[in-house]
Design a protein around this motif. Structure first.
Motif, PDB file in Angstrom:
ATOM      1  N   ASN A 169       0.618  -1.091   0.152  1.00  0.00           N
ATOM      2  CA  ASN A 169      -0.095   0.273  -0.570  1.00  0.00           C
ATOM      3  C   ASN A 169       0.713   1.479  -0.253  1.00  0.00           C
ATOM      4  OD1 ASN A 169      -2.373  -1.050   0.026  1.00  0.00           O
ATOM      5  ND2 ASN A 169      -2.255  -1.826   2.151  1.00  0.00           N
ATOM      6  N   GLY A 171       1.278   4.802   0.385  1.00  0.00           N
ATOM      7  CA  GLY A 171       1.222   5.794   1.670  1.00  0.00           C
ATOM      8  C   GLY A 171       1.544   6.832   1.553  1.00  0.00           C
ATOM      9  N   THR A 208       2.739   2.630   3.593  1.00  0.00           N
ATOM     10  CA  THR A 208       1.693   2.530   4.584  1.00  0.00           C
ATOM     11  C   THR A 208       2.086   2.972   6.004  1.00  0.00           C
ATOM     12  OG1 THR A 208       0.606   1.019   4.221  1.00  0.00           O
ATOM     13  CG2 THR A 208      -0.878   2.733   3.582  1.00  0.00           C
TER      14      THR A 208
ATOM     15  N   TYR B  57       2.410  10.172  10.753  1.00  0.00           N
ATOM     16  CA  TYR B  57       1.538   9.155  10.479  1.00  0.00           C
ATOM     17  C   TYR B  57       1.757   7.716  10.775  1.00  0.00           C
ATOM     18  CZ  TYR B  57       6.833   6.536   9.250  1.00  0.00           C
ATOM     19  OH  TYR B  57       7.480   6.144   9.756  1.00  0.00           O
TER      20      TYR B  57
END
Lengths: 236, 236
Positions: A169, A171, A208, B57
């Motif tokens: 994924n 991010g 991510t 994050y």
DNA sequence: TTATTTAATTGTTACGGTACAATATAAAAT
DNA sequence: ATTTTATATTGTACCGTAACAATTAAATAA
């Protein structure tokens, strides 16, 4: 797909289908709650997502409104999906000039957070839009993330490969750019006069989990480069 | 100030104070809940704000991490506060070349969503950084929002005036740019050779209620222009 | 040692509810 | 008509709870 994502997608689709314009009002929260049969917080989450994407804005006491669409032909710098095959109906193609495994430059190693001794994938491409040169792109990929690449993958979308085939994924990314004059080599590849204006961009893509996997240096043909950004005011 | 905003500000300050770097881990959610004595959703909201701002994050199952700071000297295009007096320690000054009330151009009227007959404020400025020319800026302000302007306000920060004196809230902006060659007039003002590279930007600022109030066209000195953007992947 | 499985950690989704703040509308007063 | 005041509308903040999914760490098996 999660509920709030599906709802956001549905609402976004409805904006497109009904061709709603900037400032047009959407149904109120309670109406969305009833329509999708979920709690208020789920609707709120869906709308917050659409707000982050720049699709809508919300005004307390007033309602939910459609935000401006970008002008045609502009490249959105926030979509963060690399290049797609198409931009507003224009075909984007790419020619691979180099694809190999090599030691990263000091700069690339730093941005990818890898040991300079550790070799990485290197890809050099020229992209074309509408029959014109769009940009020259040099990319370094962290091999511990992107363990295999070939010509086919590279000439298609690497980002699709990373998402779909590798199941990773993407991010976020950091993007730096400045303006200058292109050199002789760049001029040749972009089919422009030497010392033409150019936009020089560096972009670092992260998964991510925060791991950087792609460091790219892009030189844009100034005649084809129109960019778009939507900013939100998150002040404290 | 709201709880979640205050918490976000506190956490951000702590990152600065402790000089935390990219990838450094912050305390876990439960720890923040205890530290600030609020519910989980309030902490989550604070962290989501910091995530939108590109400060941190979050990784499920793992923790909350510091995101990369921008390189020094780069102008962040997402901060959305117009120009401040300072950028990474460099002083930014501005010289007002024109300040009057006039009919908007068709382009300005369209972007401000005002009647072309309705007059607007027009301001032309040159900005300097570190003793060098930074940009030429032509701005149109919607008079129904910014009802009064003078030389003093304009040479200081108009955005502070709008926020503080008028009590209005700046919500979001749309930003378009491309690269080209500057003309003779621009070259003179920027103290550059004619036909030098230039970055041409258009930005439309909106209040939180969606009303556009500022349409600005900016031409940047390519030698002084370094920009920074943080993108997040909000895919559906 | 190495691989696999299990358990603990940690952020995310979704629900429900209460109170509130900003805006818009309707009613009343000037 | 215009301004002021009350009321309804509408999104936002904050709380609490439960279940869940991704990651990490520990325990077990090969």
């Amino acid at each position: 797909m999660l509920k709030y994502q599906q709802i956001a997608a549905d609402i976004e689709q409805e904006i497109v289908d009904k061709d709603l314009q900037q400032g047009d009002k959407l149904p109120v929260l309670d109406a969305f709650m009833a329509q999708f049969d979920v709690s208020k917080s789920t609707i709120t989450k869906a709308l917050d997502l659409l707000e982050k994407k720049g699709i809508v804005y919300q005004v307390r006491g007033s309602g939910i409104f459609v935000r401006r669409h970008k002008r045609r032909g502009y490249i959105s710098l926030l979509s963060n999906q690399g290049f797609k095959k198409e931009l507003d109906g224009f075909q984007i193609t790419s020619e691979v000039l180099a694809l190999d495994i090599r030691r990263p430059t000091a700069e690339a190693a730093r941005n990818l957070a890898v040991n300079p001794e550790e070799s990485v994938y290197y890809v050099k491409r020229v992209r074309y839009i509408n029959g014109q040169t769009l940009c020259i792109e040099e990319s370094y990929y962290n091999k511990s993330v992107v363990s295999y690449l070939n010509n086919e993958i590279v000439s298609e979308s690497i980002f699709n490969y990373i998402s779909d085939a590798l199941g990773l994924n993407i991010g976020f990314s950091d993007l730096y750019f400045n303006v200058g004059k292109i050199n002789k080599k760049e001029a040749e590849l972009l089919r422009l006069p030497d010392a033409s204006p150019g936009l020089f961009m560096e972009q670092i893509f992260h998964l991510t989990n925060g791991q950087p996997f792609d460091f790219s240096k892009i030189t844009y043909n100034y005649e084809q480069s129109q960019f778009f950004i939507q900013a939100n005011n998150y002040f404290l």
